[in-house]
Each structure stands twice: as structure tokens, then as C-alpha cells.
Design an enzyme around this catalytic site. Structure first.
Site, PDB file in Angstrom:
ATOM      1  N   LYS A 112       0.965  -1.064   0.010  1.00  0.00           N
ATOM      2  CA  LYS A 112       0.064   0.001   0.017  1.00  0.00           C
ATOM      3  C   LYS A 112       0.817   1.160   0.091  1.00  0.00           C
ATOM      4  O   LYS A 112       0.625   2.231  -0.752  1.00  0.00           O
ATOM      5  CB  LYS A 112      -1.045  -0.074   1.188  1.00  0.00           C
ATOM      6  CG  LYS A 112      -2.110  -0.896   0.972  1.00  0.00           C
ATOM      7  CD  LYS A 112      -3.140  -0.895   2.000  1.00  0.00           C
ATOM      8  CE  LYS A 112      -4.375  -1.807   1.717  1.00  0.00           C
ATOM      9  NZ  LYS A 112      -5.592  -1.720   2.458  1.00  0.00           N
ATOM     10  N   LYS A 195      -5.938  -9.562  -5.695  1.00  0.00           N
ATOM     11  CA  LYS A 195      -7.099  -9.625  -4.888  1.00  0.00           C
ATOM     12  C   LYS A 195      -8.396  -8.433  -5.236  1.00  0.00           C
ATOM     13  O   LYS A 195      -7.782  -7.430  -5.533  1.00  0.00           O
ATOM     14  CB  LYS A 195      -6.988  -9.972  -3.609  1.00  0.00           C
ATOM     15  CG  LYS A 195      -6.618  -8.551  -2.824  1.00  0.00           C
ATOM     16  CD  LYS A 195      -6.544  -9.023  -1.290  1.00  0.00           C
ATOM     17  CE  LYS A 195      -6.848  -7.689  -0.523  1.00  0.00           C
ATOM     18  NZ  LYS A 195      -8.087  -7.070  -0.171  1.00  0.00           N
ATOM     19  N   LYS A 198     -11.235  -3.301  -1.770  1.00  0.00           N
ATOM     20  CA  LYS A 198     -12.129  -2.034  -1.630  1.00  0.00           C
ATOM     21  C   LYS A 198     -11.513  -0.766  -2.090  1.00  0.00           C
ATOM     22  O   LYS A 198     -12.111   0.173  -2.594  1.00  0.00           O
ATOM     23  CB  LYS A 198     -12.826  -1.984  -0.212  1.00  0.00           C
ATOM     24  CG  LYS A 198     -13.938  -2.913  -0.047  1.00  0.00           C
ATOM     25  CD  LYS A 198     -14.665  -2.619   1.261  1.00  0.00           C
ATOM     26  CE  LYS A 198     -14.040  -3.475   2.365  1.00  0.00           C
ATOM     27  NZ  LYS A 198     -12.948  -2.996   3.266  1.00  0.00           N
TER      28      LYS A 198
HETATM   29  P1  ATP Z   1      -8.931  -2.411   1.539  1.00  0.00           P
HETATM   30  O1  ATP Z   1      -8.516  -2.527   0.269  1.00  0.00           O
HETATM   31  O2  ATP Z   1      -9.626  -1.018   1.935  1.00  0.00           O
HETATM   32  O3  ATP Z   1      -8.108  -2.851   2.491  1.00  0.00           O
HETATM   33  P2  ATP Z   1     -10.389  -4.966   1.518  1.00  0.00           P
HETATM   34  O4  ATP Z   1     -11.171  -5.371   0.391  1.00  0.00           O
HETATM   35  O5  ATP Z   1      -9.237  -5.564   1.600  1.00  0.00           O
HETATM   36  O6  ATP Z   1     -10.418  -3.532   1.532  1.00  0.00           O
HETATM   37  P3  ATP Z   1     -10.767  -5.119   4.326  1.00  0.00           P
HETATM   38  O7  ATP Z   1     -11.985  -4.527   5.051  1.00  0.00           O
HETATM   39  O8  ATP Z   1      -9.321  -4.955   4.574  1.00  0.00           O
HETATM   40  O9  ATP Z   1     -11.069  -5.226   2.698  1.00  0.00           O
HETATM   41  O10 ATP Z   1     -10.843  -6.747   4.972  1.00  0.00           O
HETATM   42  C1  ATP Z   1     -12.111  -7.186   5.275  1.00  0.00           C
HETATM   43  C2  ATP Z   1     -12.201  -8.842   5.495  1.00  0.00           C
HETATM   44  O11 ATP Z   1     -12.216  -9.193   4.109  1.00  0.00           O
HETATM   45  C3  ATP Z   1     -10.674  -9.289   6.004  1.00  0.00           C
HETATM   46  O12 ATP Z   1     -11.064 -10.452   6.765  1.00  0.00           O
HETATM   47  C4  ATP Z   1     -10.063  -9.726   4.826  1.00  0.00           C
HETATM   48  O13 ATP Z   1      -9.059 -10.842   4.811  1.00  0.00           O
HETATM   49  C5  ATP Z   1     -11.183 -10.405   3.764  1.00  0.00           C
HETATM   50  N1  ATP Z   1     -10.872 -10.021   2.175  1.00  0.00           N
HETATM   51  C6  ATP Z   1     -10.542  -8.706   1.692  1.00  0.00           C
HETATM   52  N2  ATP Z   1     -10.257  -9.097   0.388  1.00  0.00           N
HETATM   53  C7  ATP Z   1     -10.315 -10.273   0.060  1.00  0.00           C
HETATM   54  C8  ATP Z   1     -10.320 -11.258  -1.234  1.00  0.00           C
HETATM   55  N3  ATP Z   1      -9.989 -10.765  -2.185  1.00  0.00           N
HETATM   56  N4  ATP Z   1     -10.625 -12.552  -0.950  1.00  0.00           N
HETATM   57  C9  ATP Z   1     -11.019 -12.986   0.195  1.00  0.00           C
HETATM   58  N5  ATP Z   1     -10.970 -12.396   1.365  1.00  0.00           N
HETATM   59  C10 ATP Z   1     -10.953 -10.961   1.236  1.00  0.00           C
HETATM   60 MG    MG Z   2      -7.602  -4.867   3.348  1.00  0.00          MG
END
Ligand code: ATP
Ligand code: MG
Length: 333
Positions: A112, A195, A198
């Protein structure tokens, strides 16, 4: 009952299918046997500095999605991280037993921060995993249901808990990661080597739970695959198809081998994508409708969060007191 804790960041107007399949499905299953705490981690989201109105809105929307996805506030504690000041208080204590180099090795920080550049990278992003360790340790959680991307942060949490216990005496429960085997990492449809995320700059590969179904159908139709046009299970050479197969299997309950067998022959990518689109819409449409219902009367949602914060503070307050006492902070009275 043994406890679990997990959370998601309010960094977007919607969760994506990876959050749902990688984490939330497990939350819902685990709330039956565990004393479960699910937290909207707004303090973590502050590391990407959204605007204040958006932060408030997204915090509610994220909580609403917990409920829409099947979290039952009668069984589980749903709350907002910043409502429980113990999280930042314990994070400070833990930061004092975390090595600088140890924190600097976190791959999510490296990813990041390298995307943002050092000027735009704040210290909060660096200490994020320490706050996450506090989130977990404050509840004596024995298990933490998360996606694969959180494995290293969980490992750090375990190291910090063990180190604290060795240095100051038994204080924290050492938590186990609970990472699903098939859906731990749902990949972007636009780039099957990254992956779904968000906060990714490019949102074209994310299936958002609250988007219009037709927007998701369009993204699925446009999903990056490969040119050999054969539906096979080959995650190394055909990551795009493997991702679609995993999504299909997770949503339909059908084993990957059976899905592959049904799509034998040339030129079946379109048909596979069609089935995936139907399955995604099938979970997404009622999910979205339920969120809209919950947001129509935020009073009820806010009451759930207020009750959750009270219950969270009860538990977190006790554990923080244990930690403060262990390190030798003089009691206030
Ligand atoms: P950001 O990009 O803001 O970090 P994020 O999509 O990674 O958002 P988080 O809020 O950081 O989401 O994570 C929430 C949950 O979703 C965590 O348990 C994380 O491991 C899971 N998670 C995030 N992305 C994935 C993915 N692509 N596949 C499976 N699990 C995911
Ligand atoms: Mg995340």
C-alpha cells in the site's frame, strides 16, 4: 463460549464478493458456536483519509451489510471500533513491544505504501497491524475468521501476544487464524493476479455487493480469462478461469470437478460466465434489498451499534485493565 472477533474497514460504499466469501460466510457460520464480536473498523479506514461525511455513511453501510449477510445481533455483538476507546489504548501498549523492523516487514504496508509513495503514506498505515492486534487481543478471541491477505497480520498478533505474556506474565489469549481453504482469496476479474480490494484504484474487477446487478453481470462478462477457450482447473496457467470456478463452487455448492465436467468442449467461457453471473445476482439482490431496508431506518441500526458498543466495552475494559496492570501502570484510584 469461546470468543471470535473480526472486522471490515468502511473504505467503500459496498463490500465486494471477496469480503463476503472470504470472511462473512464464515462469520455467519461461526456465530452459532462462538461468542462473536464483529466490528466496523473505522479507525483502520482513517489510514486512507476519506472525507468525514463519507466515513459516517460508510460506517453505517458496512454495519448494515453485516446484518444483511446474516449476522444476527441477538447472537453476536456488532459494534464500531471508535466507540470502544480501549482499542487505541491497547494499541499503544502493544506498539511499545513491536520492533520497528518487524512492523516494516508487513507486506500489506509495503504494497500500500509503495503505491502511494512515502510522502502520502501516513504513520497510521504503518502501525495498522498493531491496532489490529489490539482489536483481537482485547476480546480474548481464540479464533479470527479472515481472508488469506490477513494471515501475516494474524501471525504478528500471535507474536505480540506471546511476547507480552513472556515479558509481563500470562495476560492474552493467543488467537488462531480461521482462513477458508477455497475462498480465502477472491481475485479481481480485471486482473486475476490481484485480489479484489475495496481501496484498489481500479474497481472494474470488483464485484460489489451493493451495485446494480447489471453492473456486476457486465463485469463478469468482461472478466479477463485466457485464449485457450477450454474450461479446466489450472490455477497456475489459467488464473482467471480458476477464479470464476472458485466463485461458482462457493456460491452453488457444486464441486469444481463437476462444474468443469459440465463445461467440457470448446468455447464455453461465455456459458460459464453466464452461470456465475446468475449465482452472483442470486445472493447479491436480496442482500442489497436488505441493506436498503436497514438504512431506511438508521435509528434501529444505531441502536444495535450502541448496544454492541456497551457489550464490547464490558469485555474490552476488563482485558485492558489486565494489560495495564501487567505493565505496571499505576491504578487511577
Ligand atoms: P481495503 O482495500 O480497504 O484494505 P479489503 O477489500 O482488503 O479493503 P478489508 O476491510 O481490509 O477489505 O478486509 C475485510 C475482510 O475481507 C478481511 O477478513 C479480509 O481478509 C477479507 N478479504 C479482503 N479481500 C478479500 C479477497 N479478495 N478475498 C477473500 N477475502 C478478502
Ligand atoms: Mg484490506
Amino acid at each position: 463460549r469461546p470468543r471470535i472477533l473480526s472486522g471490515m474497514q468502511p473504505t467503500h460504499d459496498s463490500l465486494h464478493l471477496g469480503n463476503y466469501l472470504g470472511a462473512q460466510v464464515n462469520w455467519v457460520a461461526m456465530q452459532e458456536e462462538f461468542d462473536a464480536f464483529f466490528c466496523v473498523v473505522d479507525q483502520h479506514a482513517l489510514t486512507v483519509s476519506p472525507d468525514p461525511a463519507q466515513m459516517r455513511q460508510r460506517t453505517r453501510v458496512t454495519a448494515a451489510q453485516y446484518l444483511a449477510g446474516g449476522i444476527d445481533p441477538e447472537k453476536s455483538t456488532v459494534f464500531v471500533q471508535s466507540h470502544v476507546p480501549e482499542h487505541s489504548q491497547l494499541a499503544w501498549v502493544l506498539s511499545c513491544i513491536t520492533g520497528f523492523g518487524e512492523a516494516a516487514r508487513m507486506t500489506q504496508f509495503k504494497d500500500k505504501s509503495s503505491k502511494r509513495g512515502s510522502e502520502a503514506t501516513n504513520v497510521g498505515l504503518f502501525t495498522y497491524p498493531i491496532l489490529m492486534a489490539a482489536d483481537i487481543l482485547l476480546y480474548d478471541a481464540t479464533a479470527v475468521p479472515v481472508g488469506e491477505d490477513q494471515r501475516q497480520h494474524l501471525e504478528l498478533t500471535r507474536d505480540l501476544a506471546g511476547r507480552f505474556n513472556t515479558r509481563y506474565g500470562d495476560t492474552f489469549v493467543i488467537p488462531e487464524p480461521h482462513i477458508p481453504s477455497e475462498t480465502a482469496k477472491i481475485m479481481s476479474l480485471a486482473d486475476p493476479l490481484a485480489k479484489m480490494s475495496k481501496s484498489a484504484d481500479n474497481q472494474s474487477g470488483n464485484l460489489m455487493m451493493l451495485d446494480e446487478p447489471k453492473a456486476n453481470i457486465k463485469k463478469i462478462k468482461a472478466a479477463v480469462t485466457d485464449t485457450d477457450n477450454e474450461v479446466r482447473w489450472a490455477p497456475e496457467t489459467k488464473p482467471g478461469i480458476a477464479n470464476l470456478l472458485r466463485i461458482h463452487a462457493a456460491l452453488s455448492g457444486e464441486p469444481v470437478a463437476d462444474i468443469v465436467a459440465r463445461f467440457e468442449g470448446p468455447n464455453r467461457y461465455g456459458a460459464l460466465k453466464g452461470e456465475v453471473a446468475d449465482l452472483v445476482v442470486e445472493v447479491q439482490a436480496p442482500f442489497k434489498a436488505r441493506v436498503e431496508e436497514l438504512l431506511a431506518d438508521p435509528g434501529e441500526l444505531d441502536a444495535i451499534l450502541a448496544k454492541g458498543a456497551d457489550r464490547a466495552r464490558e469485555v474490552a475494559g476488563g482485558v485492558l485493565a489486565r494489560a495495564y496492570d501487567a505493565v505496571g501502570f499505576l491504578p487511577a484510584r
